[in-house]
Design an enzyme around this catalytic site. Structure first.
Site, PDB file in Angstrom:
ATOM      1  N   ASP A  49      28.439 -16.253  24.534  1.00 56.20           N
ATOM      2  CA  ASP A  49      29.705 -15.789  25.288  1.00 56.20           C
ATOM      3  C   ASP A  49      29.368 -15.924  26.640  1.00 56.20           C
ATOM      4  O   ASP A  49      28.766 -15.155  27.235  1.00 56.20           O
ATOM      5  CB  ASP A  49      29.742 -14.279  24.623  1.00 56.20           C
ATOM      6  N   TYR A  54      31.882 -15.641  35.304  1.00 59.73           N
ATOM      7  CA  TYR A  54      30.300 -15.779  35.468  1.00 59.73           C
ATOM      8  C   TYR A  54      29.858 -16.900  36.171  1.00 59.73           C
ATOM      9  O   TYR A  54      28.889 -16.751  36.342  1.00 59.73           O
ATOM     10  CB  TYR A  54      29.738 -15.763  33.812  1.00 59.73           C
ATOM     11  N   LYS A  83      36.581 -17.004  28.689  1.00 55.06           N
ATOM     12  CA  LYS A  83      37.644 -16.233  28.993  1.00 55.06           C
ATOM     13  C   LYS A  83      38.300 -16.567  30.267  1.00 55.06           C
ATOM     14  O   LYS A  83      37.624 -17.077  31.247  1.00 55.06           O
ATOM     15  CB  LYS A  83      36.809 -14.837  29.303  1.00 55.06           C
ATOM     16  N   HIS A 116      40.290 -11.903  29.903  1.00 57.78           N
ATOM     17  CA  HIS A 116      39.241 -11.402  30.381  1.00 57.78           C
ATOM     18  C   HIS A 116      39.870  -9.778  30.471  1.00 57.78           C
ATOM     19  O   HIS A 116      39.204  -8.927  30.015  1.00 57.78           O
ATOM     20  CB  HIS A 116      38.733 -11.883  31.653  1.00 57.78           C
TER      21      HIS A 116
HETATM   22  P1  NAD Z   1      23.806  -5.516  27.607  1.00 57.47           P
HETATM   23  O1  NAD Z   1      24.324  -4.211  26.895  1.00 57.47           O
HETATM   24  O2  NAD Z   1      23.737  -6.630  26.537  1.00 57.47           O
HETATM   25  O3  NAD Z   1      22.415  -5.179  28.119  1.00 57.47           O
HETATM   26  C1  NAD Z   1      21.565  -6.067  28.826  1.00 57.47           C
HETATM   27  C2  NAD Z   1      20.437  -5.498  29.525  1.00 57.47           C
HETATM   28  O4  NAD Z   1      19.503  -4.945  28.534  1.00 57.47           O
HETATM   29  C3  NAD Z   1      19.526  -6.688  30.264  1.00 57.47           C
HETATM   30  O5  NAD Z   1      19.262  -6.044  31.343  1.00 57.47           O
HETATM   31  C4  NAD Z   1      18.398  -6.975  29.380  1.00 57.47           C
HETATM   32  O6  NAD Z   1      17.126  -7.345  30.233  1.00 57.47           O
HETATM   33  C5  NAD Z   1      18.264  -5.643  28.632  1.00 57.47           C
HETATM   34  N1  NAD Z   1      17.855  -6.276  27.213  1.00 57.47           N
HETATM   35  C6  NAD Z   1      18.407  -6.806  26.494  1.00 57.47           C
HETATM   36  N2  NAD Z   1      17.743  -6.860  25.205  1.00 57.47           N
HETATM   37  C7  NAD Z   1      16.756  -6.132  25.564  1.00 57.47           C
HETATM   38  C8  NAD Z   1      15.469  -5.521  24.561  1.00 57.47           C
HETATM   39  N3  NAD Z   1      15.296  -6.034  23.239  1.00 57.47           N
HETATM   40  N4  NAD Z   1      14.634  -4.776  24.996  1.00 57.47           N
HETATM   41  C9  NAD Z   1      14.772  -4.130  26.289  1.00 57.47           C
HETATM   42  N5  NAD Z   1      15.831  -4.468  27.057  1.00 57.47           N
HETATM   43  C10 NAD Z   1      16.772  -5.320  26.445  1.00 57.47           C
HETATM   44  O7  NAD Z   1      24.816  -5.717  28.693  1.00 57.47           O
HETATM   45  P2  NAD Z   1      25.574  -6.933  29.255  1.00 57.47           P
HETATM   46  O8  NAD Z   1      25.068  -8.170  29.485  1.00 57.47           O
HETATM   47  O9  NAD Z   1      26.213  -6.318  30.263  1.00 57.47           O
HETATM   48  O10 NAD Z   1      26.651  -7.258  27.946  1.00 57.47           O
HETATM   49  C11 NAD Z   1      26.198  -8.262  27.090  1.00 57.47           C
HETATM   50  C12 NAD Z   1      27.391  -9.280  27.094  1.00 57.47           C
HETATM   51  O11 NAD Z   1      28.629  -8.994  26.950  1.00 57.47           O
HETATM   52  C13 NAD Z   1      27.523 -10.000  28.521  1.00 57.47           C
HETATM   53  O12 NAD Z   1      26.311 -10.922  28.820  1.00 57.47           O
HETATM   54  C14 NAD Z   1      28.628 -10.742  28.565  1.00 57.47           C
HETATM   55  O13 NAD Z   1      28.718 -11.717  27.907  1.00 57.47           O
HETATM   56  C15 NAD Z   1      29.327  -9.664  27.754  1.00 57.47           C
HETATM   57  N6  NAD Z   1      30.276  -8.964  28.770  1.00 57.47           N
HETATM   58  C16 NAD Z   1      31.686  -8.922  28.621  1.00 57.47           C
HETATM   59  C17 NAD Z   1      32.551  -8.098  29.553  1.00 57.47           C
HETATM   60  C18 NAD Z   1      34.050  -8.363  29.393  1.00 57.47           C
HETATM   61  O14 NAD Z   1      34.696  -7.731  30.288  1.00 57.47           O
HETATM   62  N7  NAD Z   1      34.553  -8.917  28.381  1.00 57.47           N
HETATM   63  C19 NAD Z   1      32.028  -7.319  30.291  1.00 57.47           C
HETATM   64  C20 NAD Z   1      30.624  -7.061  30.565  1.00 57.47           C
HETATM   65  C21 NAD Z   1      29.758  -7.970  29.573  1.00 57.47           C
END
Ligand code: NAD
Length: 280
Positions: A49, A54, A83, A116
């Site tokens: 994704d 980004y 997106k 988005h």
């Molecule tokens: P997330 O909830 O996936 O959390 C990521 C954080 O958790 C990172 O700091 C990572 O180091 C940590 N982490 C991941 N796996 C772990 C584990 N097993 N143990 C400990 N820590 C861990 O947050 P995110 O990146 O905001 O969301 C995921 C994805 O969603 C994004 O990368 C993006 O692709 C998408 N996203 C979309 C929108 C949108 O508006 N559509 C907005 C935000 C994010």
């Protein structure tokens, strides 16, 4: 329903979408990004994704090409999402934005293209553009992100094609029941962003207790909870061990009681913007 990492849900148009994917928000172009995407594909992920905003579509594309060659994966086996950003919402500008994303990714189609954010006065026109791209066979599925019920209703009022996916912030502190029920009732696949609440849930006592019971981690419990709730999930990590950890969720099952207890953690608490109040 799901017993392995490549397990899929079927969108209402018949396209198969993996339950789990790798998110790459805030991962800048460079080796860390390329390696993260390659680790994911090497360890069985098929869904990635990204988004124009980004700023990493070129690196994602490079990683996809390298992974396909090195691990013998075909393009059809992958599910790539991007997106259209707010500044490009409009009929012509959205079509152009899609072409730009394809060019940067080095792909000739995407599996899923999303609006988005539901920018007022712009998203309906942008949806018309997505319908055109879809009808021309240039994308496998189209959808939206951060849409509330009223945005979905607005689109569906005179759209020819209803969204196949709605990707929203979703985690145990924000279960979005109203929009989730609406999506479930209308055959719109619900997808979670920030499923791990950007790392803010790892100390939660209930989640820790449930994790201990299954000899799993809190991250695994949350991602398993997503899937058992019928929600596609895209956790982000760039670390190989965490990428593996986040996908090892197909060998245990939460009980109904566990599920209810996790559902009850909801506090309608967002870590990201409220879609009804965006100024970007
Ligand atoms: P997330 O909830 O996936 O959390 C990521 C954080 O958790 C990172 O700091 C990572 O180091 C940590 N982490 C991941 N796996 C772990 C584990 N097993 N143990 C400990 N820590 C861990 O947050 P995110 O990146 O905001 O969301 C995921 C994805 O969603 C994004 O990368 C993006 O692709 C998408 N996203 C979309 C929108 C949108 O508006 N559509 C907005 C935000 C994010």
């Amino acid at each position: 329903m799901t017993n392995n990492l490549q397990a899929t849900t079927t969108l209402y148009n018949g396209v198969k979408m993996p339950w789990i994917g790798l998110g790459v928000f805030k991962v800048e172009e460079g080796p860390e990004l390329v390696n993260a995407v390659k680790f994911a594909i090497k360890h069985g992920y098929r869904s990635i994704d990204t988004a124009a905003i980004y700023g990493n579509e070129e690196g994602v594309g490079q990683a996809i090409r390298e992974a396909m060659t090195e691990y013998g994966i075909k393009r059809e086996e992958l599910f790539i999402t991007s997106k259209v950003w707010n500044a490009d919402l409009g009929y012509k500008s959205t079509i152009e934005a899609y072409e730009t994303s394809l060019r940067k990714l080095g792909l000739d189609y995407l599996d899923l293209y999303l609006i988005h954010w539901p920018v007022e006065d712009k998203y309906v026109e942008a949806w018309r553009a997505l319908e055109t791209i879809y009808k021309e066979g240039k994308v496998k599925a189209i959808g939206v992100s951060n849409f509330q019920v009223h945005h979905l209703e607005q689109i569906m009022k005179d759209a020819e094609i209803r969204p196949m996916v709605n990707q929203v912030e979703y985690h145990p502190r924000l279960t979005q029941q109203e929009v989730k029920i609406f999506c479930d009732n209308n055959g719109i696949q619900f997808e979670a962003w920030s499923p791990l609440m950007q790392g803010q849930l790892f100390d939660n006592p209930l989640l820790k207790e449930i994790a201990n019971k299954y000899n799993k981690t809190v991250a695994m419990v949350i991602l398993r909870w997503d899937i058992q709730n019928g929600v596609v999930t895209i956790p982000k990590s760039t670390k190989e061990l965490r990428i593996i950890e986040n996908s090892t969720i197909f060998d245990f099952e939460l009980t109904k009681e566990d599920m209810e207890q996790i559902n009850n953690l909801n506090q309608n608490h967002r870590v990201g913007p409220n879609p009804d109040n965006i100024d970007f």
